[in-house]
Design a protein around this motif. Structure first.
Motif, PDB file in Angstrom:
ATOM      1  N   ARG A 159       1.523 -32.882  86.091  1.00  0.00           N
ATOM      2  CA  ARG A 159       1.120 -31.495  85.514  1.00  0.00           C
ATOM      3  C   ARG A 159       0.402 -31.535  84.411  1.00  0.00           C
ATOM      4  NH1 ARG A 159       6.054 -27.305  85.265  1.00  0.00           N
ATOM      5  NH2 ARG A 159       6.196 -26.722  87.303  1.00  0.00           N
ATOM      6  N   ARG A 167      -1.752 -34.056  83.285  1.00  0.00           N
ATOM      7  CA  ARG A 167      -2.895 -34.478  83.645  1.00  0.00           C
ATOM      8  C   ARG A 167      -3.932 -33.409  83.935  1.00  0.00           C
ATOM      9  NH1 ARG A 167       0.139 -39.967  85.439  1.00  0.00           N
ATOM     10  NH2 ARG A 167      -0.368 -41.178  83.331  1.00  0.00           N
ATOM     11  N   LEU A 168      -3.089 -32.630  84.898  1.00  0.00           N
ATOM     12  CA  LEU A 168      -4.005 -31.445  85.229  1.00  0.00           C
ATOM     13  C   LEU A 168      -4.757 -30.600  84.178  1.00  0.00           C
ATOM     14  CD1 LEU A 168      -2.221 -30.204  88.577  1.00  0.00           C
ATOM     15  CD2 LEU A 168      -4.402 -31.103  88.175  1.00  0.00           C
ATOM     16  N   GLN A 169      -3.677 -30.440  83.156  1.00  0.00           N
ATOM     17  CA  GLN A 169      -4.139 -29.719  81.989  1.00  0.00           C
ATOM     18  C   GLN A 169      -5.187 -30.504  81.038  1.00  0.00           C
ATOM     19  OE1 GLN A 169      -3.426 -26.568  80.761  1.00  0.00           O
ATOM     20  NE2 GLN A 169      -2.489 -26.328  82.740  1.00  0.00           N
ATOM     21  N   ALA A 229      -7.376 -32.304  82.298  1.00  0.00           N
ATOM     22  CA  ALA A 229      -8.576 -32.370  83.012  1.00  0.00           C
ATOM     23  C   ALA A 229      -9.315 -31.126  82.488  1.00  0.00           C
ATOM     24  CB  ALA A 229      -8.552 -32.538  84.309  1.00  0.00           C
ATOM     25  N   GLU A 230      -8.446 -30.121  82.607  1.00  0.00           N
ATOM     26  CA  GLU A 230      -9.095 -28.875  82.087  1.00  0.00           C
ATOM     27  C   GLU A 230      -9.361 -28.601  80.911  1.00  0.00           C
ATOM     28  OE1 GLU A 230      -6.813 -24.567  82.408  1.00  0.00           O
ATOM     29  OE2 GLU A 230      -6.805 -25.698  84.355  1.00  0.00           O
ATOM     30  N   HIS A 231      -8.443 -29.260  79.716  1.00  0.00           N
ATOM     31  CA  HIS A 231      -8.955 -29.214  78.691  1.00  0.00           C
ATOM     32  C   HIS A 231      -9.853 -30.325  78.061  1.00  0.00           C
ATOM     33  CE1 HIS A 231      -5.965 -25.989  77.108  1.00  0.00           C
ATOM     34  NE2 HIS A 231      -5.514 -26.537  78.276  1.00  0.00           N
ATOM     35  N   ARG A 232     -10.275 -30.964  79.054  1.00  0.00           N
ATOM     36  CA  ARG A 232     -11.219 -32.271  78.697  1.00  0.00           C
ATOM     37  C   ARG A 232     -10.572 -33.033  77.634  1.00  0.00           C
ATOM     38  NH1 ARG A 232     -16.322 -31.646  77.244  1.00  0.00           N
ATOM     39  NH2 ARG A 232     -16.215 -29.841  76.262  1.00  0.00           N
ATOM     40  N   VAL A 263       0.509 -25.795  75.374  1.00  0.00           N
ATOM     41  CA  VAL A 263       0.253 -26.154  76.606  1.00  0.00           C
ATOM     42  C   VAL A 263       1.605 -26.806  77.286  1.00  0.00           C
ATOM     43  CG1 VAL A 263      -0.908 -28.126  78.331  1.00  0.00           C
ATOM     44  CG2 VAL A 263      -2.139 -26.739  76.309  1.00  0.00           C
TER      45      VAL A 263
END
Lengths: 373, 373
Positions: A13, A15-17, A19-22, A140
């Motif tokens: 989870r 890591r998904l965030q 990616a979203e927040h770069r 987050v």
């Protein structure tokens, strides 16, 4: 050991965030989030850290836990030697330095928790990384923790089962003459008999006039016939908590107390029926409170109607009139109606609920009635 | 409340050090040093800080303690409301900001603890103060803590008295068939009956084959006749700890065990006789160990011979071969000879001592013999 499984999900989870927040890396030293991401509650008073990139994760801890998420490796530091005086903080700093250095080639954008990251570690990050952007990932992670993964549920349910057994232990062992400390020890015995590490217990143990103050630690005050006893128990078994409350009557209660407790039961059941994804927590608060309003008793209900439960016994969402949070499937929350009448004593009833797609599932199984000791 | 008295002395000592190091202010968020300087052990998991100048001192804490040093004032921050979702870390940061701002006019040289100070607070310091020099005051405070003030001694002696009572409670209540957890609960009952807040207990509770591993938390293992039981107890009453150890025999011990325990008693007495200001702790280690060496048993004594006791149950000085520390009057230390024989079990004996001008005074009064359960 199921503990490591849930942290695999936490990392995915995160890591998904990321990616979203770069974000190229996230670094935390906050014990609650180290537990959430590693699956292991850190030993007391020890400095720990977790560093996460899209491909790797590292736990820094004085002792390597047996089970870690699949993508996580452990870096240990020395905190005891008889050959020289050990400075654990300095050794932690050294391990942190080395771990940060391994990120140097690729990491530019970093998620941190500035409320918890120590200056010494911040200096290491500045020294070794070419930081272009930092972001506070505390919100987050707190947001993530609200909705439990499937792997977290058995851990919470284990804490619930232990809690049910604690309530039965009080009913089976405590009588007038026992002290609040005796009640505490009776419940702690149940927790300590569990092989989980840690197996810890905090709670409110108040009796007689002390119940009017809602909560507090156990004292040597002895239970007398006619007393109420509030036992609000929040055990942690390994990583996860429960948080439930029962009120007991020492000796046969007068009908007025039975009736008042019936209001708590009604308020709890009314809240339970309303729980569903999409419900604003402020509305859930109002629904629980409405039962007391109908009876002209709302002024005796001074606290929240509940909150989230997970790695912390009390976490978000908050079931209060001032919250903008919305229930979502996978949240685990408490509902805890209480009434505290000056000169007449206080009582509280609290169960834990998993928010499901269609409503909720109650995780607490001990009877909701005012139990007589 | 004697607790605030000892912190008056801590503050006076720190101010002397501040003058020597030409520091305009010292700021710590490390709970151990917040306790040392405020006289109040911070509530669990709460963010706290102490800011000290030559003239003033401020404690930042969610709840104002009843008693503080004379020159200290409390600044509180909100950590609970039902009217809105509270972020305690953000509220702590706000209070810290305001406290730092009051220092802005005069403070240029600041003592900090970079291993514990959070990035967020460091940014507040940089924002508000014209910092010309920062210094790590952690070594200064650790050095100060080694030598106890007169006001700290009654606090440690209270923890010692509680510990003596715990050993009597084990002897009076525990028999074969009881579990290690039962031993823990029996001792915890003594601690929890004390009105001190916190009244906490950690310790090693190992029996039978587990004694060979020196220590560990209590398990459900039941004591059997023929077992040894090591109970190494480190209670904290309010702010200060004791750290003592006794070994019990479950049932009448064979003469070999009595003889082996007599070696521990001899090692402890030999160390006790040697304690005096000026003695290097490495020599004290060698003196304790020498008794085992004479008997060809030194390989079964794998750990330190002792350490300091105070706000932490285990702190400096370290009684180890690799230390350069020197005993000084006012230090409180443990001596803890132990022998752990593979296949035969382990035993340990530990008392606490105040180093005096002429030698030492033993603070532990429970008999040193191998007690039979």
């Amino acid at each position: 050991m199921p503990d490591s499984t849930f942290a695999d999900d936490s990392l995915s989870r995160l890591r998904l965030q990321m990616a979203e927040h770069r974000l190229d890396a996230c670094i935390t030293t906050y014990p609650v989030h180290v537990a959430y991401l590693s699956g292991v509650f850190p030993p007391k008073d020890r400095l720990v850290a977790v560093l996460v990139t899209p491909e790797s994760a590292t736990l820094i801890s004085p002792h390597p836990p047996a089970d870690l998420p699949q993508t996580m490796s452990a870096m240990t530091y020395e905190d005891y030697s008889i050959d020289y005086v050990v400075n654990p903080a300095a050794n932690f700093a050294g391990a942190f330095d080395r771990a940060v250095l391994t990120l140097a080639a690729t990491v530019r954008r970093v998620g941190l928790e500035p409320a918890y990251l120590a200056l010494e570690q911040w200096e290491a990050i500045q020294r070794s990384l070419n930081v272009e952007h930092i972001e506070d990932i505390n919100p987050v992670l707190r947001q993530m923790r609200m909705v439990k993964t499937a792997a977290e549920l058995p851990l919470i349910e284990h804490a619930e089962e232990i809690t049910d057994r604690m309530y039965a232990a009080i009913a089976g062992n405590i009588v007038a003459g026992a002290s609040e400390v005796d009640v505490f020890l009776t419940t702690l015995a149940v927790v300590k008999a569990d092989p989980s590490k840690p197996a810890e217990l905090d709670g409110d143990y108040v009796s007689g006039p002390r119940t009017e103050a809602i909560g507090g630690p156990p004292t040597t005050r002895r239970l007398q016939v006619g007393d109420l006893l509030i036992a609000d128990l929040f055990p942690r078994l390994a990583t996860h908590c429960a948080d439930c409350c029962r009120t007991y009557s020492v000796g046969k209660p007068p009908q007025a107390l039975i009736d008042r407790h019936a209001l708590l039961e009604e308020a709890l059941a009314t809240g339970e029926k309303a729980i569903q994804p999409g419900l604003p927590t402020r509305e859930l608060y109002a629904i629980v409170r409405s039962v007391f309003e109908r009876e002209g008793m709302a002024q005796y209900f001074p606290h929240h109607a509940g909150h989230g439960v997970g790695i912390l016994p009390s976490e978000e969402p908050r079931i209060i009139p001032g919250s903008d949070e919305i229930l979502a499937a996978g949240m685990v929350i408490t509902l805890e109606p209480g009434l505290y009448l000056p000169g007449q004593g206080g009582m509280r009833l609290e169960d834990n609920f998993l928010v499901t797609e269609n409503g909720c599932r109650c995780l607490t199984h001990y009877p909701r009635r005012l139990t007589v000791l």
